[in-house]
Enzyme design. Structure first.
Site, PDB file in Angstrom:
ATOM      1  N   GLU A 174      -4.218   7.799  -1.944  1.00 28.44           N
ATOM      2  CA  GLU A 174      -3.282   8.760  -2.590  1.00 28.44           C
ATOM      3  C   GLU A 174      -2.215   9.204  -1.595  1.00 28.44           C
ATOM      4  O   GLU A 174      -1.824  10.374  -1.572  1.00 28.44           O
ATOM      5  CB  GLU A 174      -4.042   9.988  -3.101  1.00 28.44           C
ATOM      6  N   GLY A 223       0.836  -1.203   0.000  1.00 24.17           N
ATOM      7  CA  GLY A 223       0.000   0.000   0.000  1.00 24.17           C
ATOM      8  C   GLY A 223       0.864   1.243   0.000  1.00 24.17           C
ATOM      9  O   GLY A 223       1.234   1.773  -1.055  1.00 24.17           O
TER      10      GLY A 223
HETATM   11  P1  FAD Z   1      -0.704   0.574   4.766  1.00 20.32           P
HETATM   12  O1  FAD Z   1       0.333   1.029   3.803  1.00 20.32           O
HETATM   13  O2  FAD Z   1      -0.692  -0.841   5.209  1.00 20.32           O
HETATM   14  O3  FAD Z   1      -0.659   1.534   6.035  1.00 20.32           O
HETATM   15  C1  FAD Z   1      -1.323   1.221   7.275  1.00 20.32           C
HETATM   16  C2  FAD Z   1      -0.942   2.315   8.269  1.00 20.32           C
HETATM   17  O4  FAD Z   1       0.487   2.292   8.490  1.00 20.32           O
HETATM   18  C3  FAD Z   1      -1.256   3.724   7.758  1.00 20.32           C
HETATM   19  O5  FAD Z   1      -1.651   4.542   8.819  1.00 20.32           O
HETATM   20  C4  FAD Z   1       0.084   4.200   7.227  1.00 20.32           C
HETATM   21  O6  FAD Z   1       0.215   5.619   7.191  1.00 20.32           O
HETATM   22  C5  FAD Z   1       1.022   3.566   8.249  1.00 20.32           C
HETATM   23  N1  FAD Z   1       2.371   3.439   7.721  1.00 20.32           N
HETATM   24  C6  FAD Z   1       2.809   2.693   6.678  1.00 20.32           C
HETATM   25  N2  FAD Z   1       4.105   2.869   6.479  1.00 20.32           N
HETATM   26  C7  FAD Z   1       4.529   3.771   7.423  1.00 20.32           C
HETATM   27  C8  FAD Z   1       5.781   4.386   7.735  1.00 20.32           C
HETATM   28  N3  FAD Z   1       6.892   4.151   7.036  1.00 20.32           N
HETATM   29  N4  FAD Z   1       5.815   5.253   8.777  1.00 20.32           N
HETATM   30  C9  FAD Z   1       4.699   5.565   9.470  1.00 20.32           C
HETATM   31  N5  FAD Z   1       3.510   5.024   9.226  1.00 20.32           N
HETATM   32  C10 FAD Z   1       3.418   4.132   8.209  1.00 20.32           C
HETATM   33  N6  FAD Z   1      -5.151   2.331  -4.847  1.00 20.32           N
HETATM   34  C11 FAD Z   1      -4.930   2.295  -6.195  1.00 20.32           C
HETATM   35  O7  FAD Z   1      -3.873   1.848  -6.648  1.00 20.32           O
HETATM   36  N7  FAD Z   1      -5.894   2.704  -7.068  1.00 20.32           N
HETATM   37  C12 FAD Z   1      -7.099   3.189  -6.657  1.00 20.32           C
HETATM   38  O8  FAD Z   1      -7.936   3.564  -7.485  1.00 20.32           O
HETATM   39  C13 FAD Z   1      -7.358   3.240  -5.237  1.00 20.32           C
HETATM   40  N8  FAD Z   1      -8.576   3.634  -4.781  1.00 20.32           N
HETATM   41  C14 FAD Z   1      -8.865   3.538  -3.432  1.00 20.32           C
HETATM   42  C15 FAD Z   1     -10.162   3.782  -2.980  1.00 20.32           C
HETATM   43  C16 FAD Z   1     -10.467   3.642  -1.624  1.00 20.32           C
HETATM   44  C17 FAD Z   1     -11.872   3.844  -1.147  1.00 20.32           C
HETATM   45  C18 FAD Z   1      -9.454   3.298  -0.698  1.00 20.32           C
HETATM   46  C19 FAD Z   1      -9.760   3.183   0.768  1.00 20.32           C
HETATM   47  C20 FAD Z   1      -8.172   3.046  -1.141  1.00 20.32           C
HETATM   48  C21 FAD Z   1      -7.862   3.154  -2.512  1.00 20.32           C
HETATM   49  N9  FAD Z   1      -6.581   2.833  -2.990  1.00 20.32           N
HETATM   50  C22 FAD Z   1      -6.339   2.792  -4.353  1.00 20.32           C
HETATM   51  C23 FAD Z   1      -5.562   2.304  -2.082  1.00 20.32           C
HETATM   52  C24 FAD Z   1      -4.849   3.378  -1.256  1.00 20.32           C
HETATM   53  O9  FAD Z   1      -4.025   4.166  -2.058  1.00 20.32           O
HETATM   54  C25 FAD Z   1      -4.085   2.668  -0.122  1.00 20.32           C
HETATM   55  O10 FAD Z   1      -5.077   2.194   0.780  1.00 20.32           O
HETATM   56  C26 FAD Z   1      -3.098   3.572   0.589  1.00 20.32           C
HETATM   57  O11 FAD Z   1      -1.978   3.810  -0.225  1.00 20.32           O
HETATM   58  C27 FAD Z   1      -2.621   2.983   1.928  1.00 20.32           C
HETATM   59  O12 FAD Z   1      -2.219   1.675   1.787  1.00 20.32           O
HETATM   60  P2  FAD Z   1      -2.751   0.534   2.791  1.00 20.32           P
HETATM   61  O13 FAD Z   1      -4.230   0.676   2.883  1.00 20.32           O
HETATM   62  O14 FAD Z   1      -2.201  -0.751   2.329  1.00 20.32           O
HETATM   63  O15 FAD Z   1      -2.172   0.930   4.193  1.00 20.32           O
END
Ligand code: FAD
Length: 404
Positions: free
Chosen positions: A379, A147
């Site tokens: 994003e 993500g």
């Molecule tokens: P994770 O990366 O697992 O993060 C979980 C938590 O850990 C977060 O609070 C994060 O900030 C924190 N974290 C992670 N790494 C660190 C660090 N190094 N230091 C401190 N904190 C950290 N993606 C697409 O590709 N295309 C789309 O069209 C798209 N549409 C979306 C629509 C919706 C409704 C949603 C909810 C998501 C969508 N996404 C899409 C995905 C979105 O971009 C990801 O959910 C986002 O990048 C976060 O990734 P994750 O959910 O895997 O969270």
């Protein structure tokens, strides 16, 4: 010293920000606002409640007024300024973040990727149809295990002896994914982890092995289609790759475009919530007086109005820079981090002013509030944008645990 008497203060625009807009920008805003008033506003709470969005009809309606890829040039796109595009995003998100997301993903992610990095043939094939809303696009970067760190993606593309590409992997949380005609999919072509070999592929969704399944049970962005994409030996011709970019620069440049729209959009959700709260406070009576007359309510409204108008000024400043000298990704992070955070706070405070009515879909506030939980995460999460700003200020990257 000027003796001029300033015009009466407009509670909808207390700082006179409209004076900073060009007549054509105001005309675009009015067109988008009136289109949304007839095609979206009366229905959006129901779409949110049922989770059913007439996405294809809406896409065509948005195409008709030139909203899709509107800041891109040529190929049927409107070619407006980035500022005008931002103003449209604000209006779209004042209707619903899901509606703005649909337009952002189409224009700033899927179309932009093809426009900026595609071959002439890819542009001719897809962009005019996407600009008109006849073809729907999606952008597949996030995966179940990748993500915030998309360079760790596991989706792979390997080229066979005949030059065809074969894609395997899973993409998660993909907006428009199960209704799309075309998916821009990012995949590793070298070893995983480095991000160096990441390439973009233009994948017609009818290609055998491609499946898009709608994700259910969302409590946020319910008026938006979100999907899981599975690529199971998806075979594409050699020219399906986006030829003009290699590595993470490709998806990250597209994200920067879409994040810029969010800087504006978030203020739309905030404006809608603030206006609902201000209007409610004027008519709701308790203890024999409208609640707008209580100091605690006024403190809330004053703080909300400050943050709302500061946020719009920030968006406008970034828009003008994008149209002139260009924007650094770190500057976009400033805007996204601040405006989404403040918009969410404005929605939560508006919710308190509406009391119990604040949790009802009869009012837009709880819908915007729930939606912004997604906008805070997608994003680039607020944490990621904090780290980007932190790195810009200190020169130190803090994305990975320190190696001791
Ligand atoms: P994770 O990366 O697992 O993060 C979980 C938590 O850990 C977060 O609070 C994060 O900030 C924190 N974290 C992670 N790494 C660190 C660090 N190094 N230091 C401190 N904190 C950290 N993606 C697409 O590709 N295309 C789309 O069209 C798209 N549409 C979306 C629509 C919706 C409704 C949603 C909810 C998501 C969508 N996404 C899409 C995905 C979105 O971009 C990801 O959910 C986002 O990048 C976060 O990734 P994750 O959910 O895997 O969270």
């Amino acid at each position: 010293m000027s003796n001029r008497r300033p015009p009466t203060l407009d509670p909808y625009d207390p700082l006179g920000i409209d004076d900073l807009l060009q007549p054509e920008e105001i005309a675009i805003r009015d067109t988008v606002r009136s289109m949304l008033a007839s095609e979206v506003d009366p229905y959006v709470a129901e779409w949110f409640e049922t989770g059913d969005l007439p996405a294809r009809d809406l896409m065509r309606a948005f195409g008709k007024v030139g909203l899709l890829g509107m800041h891109l040039d040529g190929y049927g796109c409107a070619g407006t300024s980035a500022t005008a595009y931002g103003i449209a995003c604000l209006e779209l998100e004042a209707a619903d973040s899901g509606i703005r997301s649909m337009v952002s993903v189409q224009g700033s992610l899927a179309m932009y990727a093809i426009w900026a990095f595609g071959s002439e043939d890819q542009k001719q094939t897809w962009l005019p149809r996407m600009a008109s809303g006849e073809a729907v696009g999606c952008f597949g970067l996030t995966e179940p295990d990748a993500g915030s760190d998309p360079a760790s993606m596991r989706t792979v593309a390997r080229q066979d002896a005949g030059g065809d590409w074969i894609l395997n992997g899973t993409k998660m949380w993909i907006t428009n994914g199960s209704i799309a005609d075309v998916a821009v999919v990012w995949a590793q072509t070298e070893e995983a982890g480095s991000g160096r070999g990441v390439r973009g592929f233009v994948v017609p969704t009818e290609t055998p092995g491609f499946t898009g399944t709608t994700i259910k049970h969302k409590m946020s962005l319910r008026a938006s289609v979100t999907a899981e994409l599975v690529l199971d030996d998806v075979r594409l011709p050699a020219d399906a790759v986006l030829p003009e970019v290699t590595g993470m620069r490709g998806p990250l440049s597209c994200l920067s475009e879409a994040r810029y729209g969010i800087v504006w959009g978030a203020m739309g959700a905030a404006r809608s919530s603030y206006e609902a709260a201000r209007s409610y406070a004027g008519t709701r009576t308790q203890f024999g007086a409208p609640i707008a007359g209580f100091q605690l309510t006024q403190a809330k409204l004053a703080d909300m109005s400050l943050e709302l108008n500061k946020g719009i000024l920030l968006a406008l400043h970034l828009g003008r820079r994008k149209d002139t000298v260009g924007l650094r990704p770190e500057q976009v992070s400033y805007g996204k981090l601040n405006n989404v955070r403040e918009a969410l706070e404005i929605c939560r405070t508006s919710r308190t002013i509406l009391g119990a009515n604040g949790i009802s879909l009869e009012y837009p506030v709880i819908r915007h509030m729930n939606n912004l939980e997604s906008v805070l995460t997608y994003e680039g999460t607020s944490e990621m944008h904090t780290l980007i700003v932190g790195q810009a200020l200190t020169g130190q990257a803090a994305f990975r645990p320190s190696q001791s």
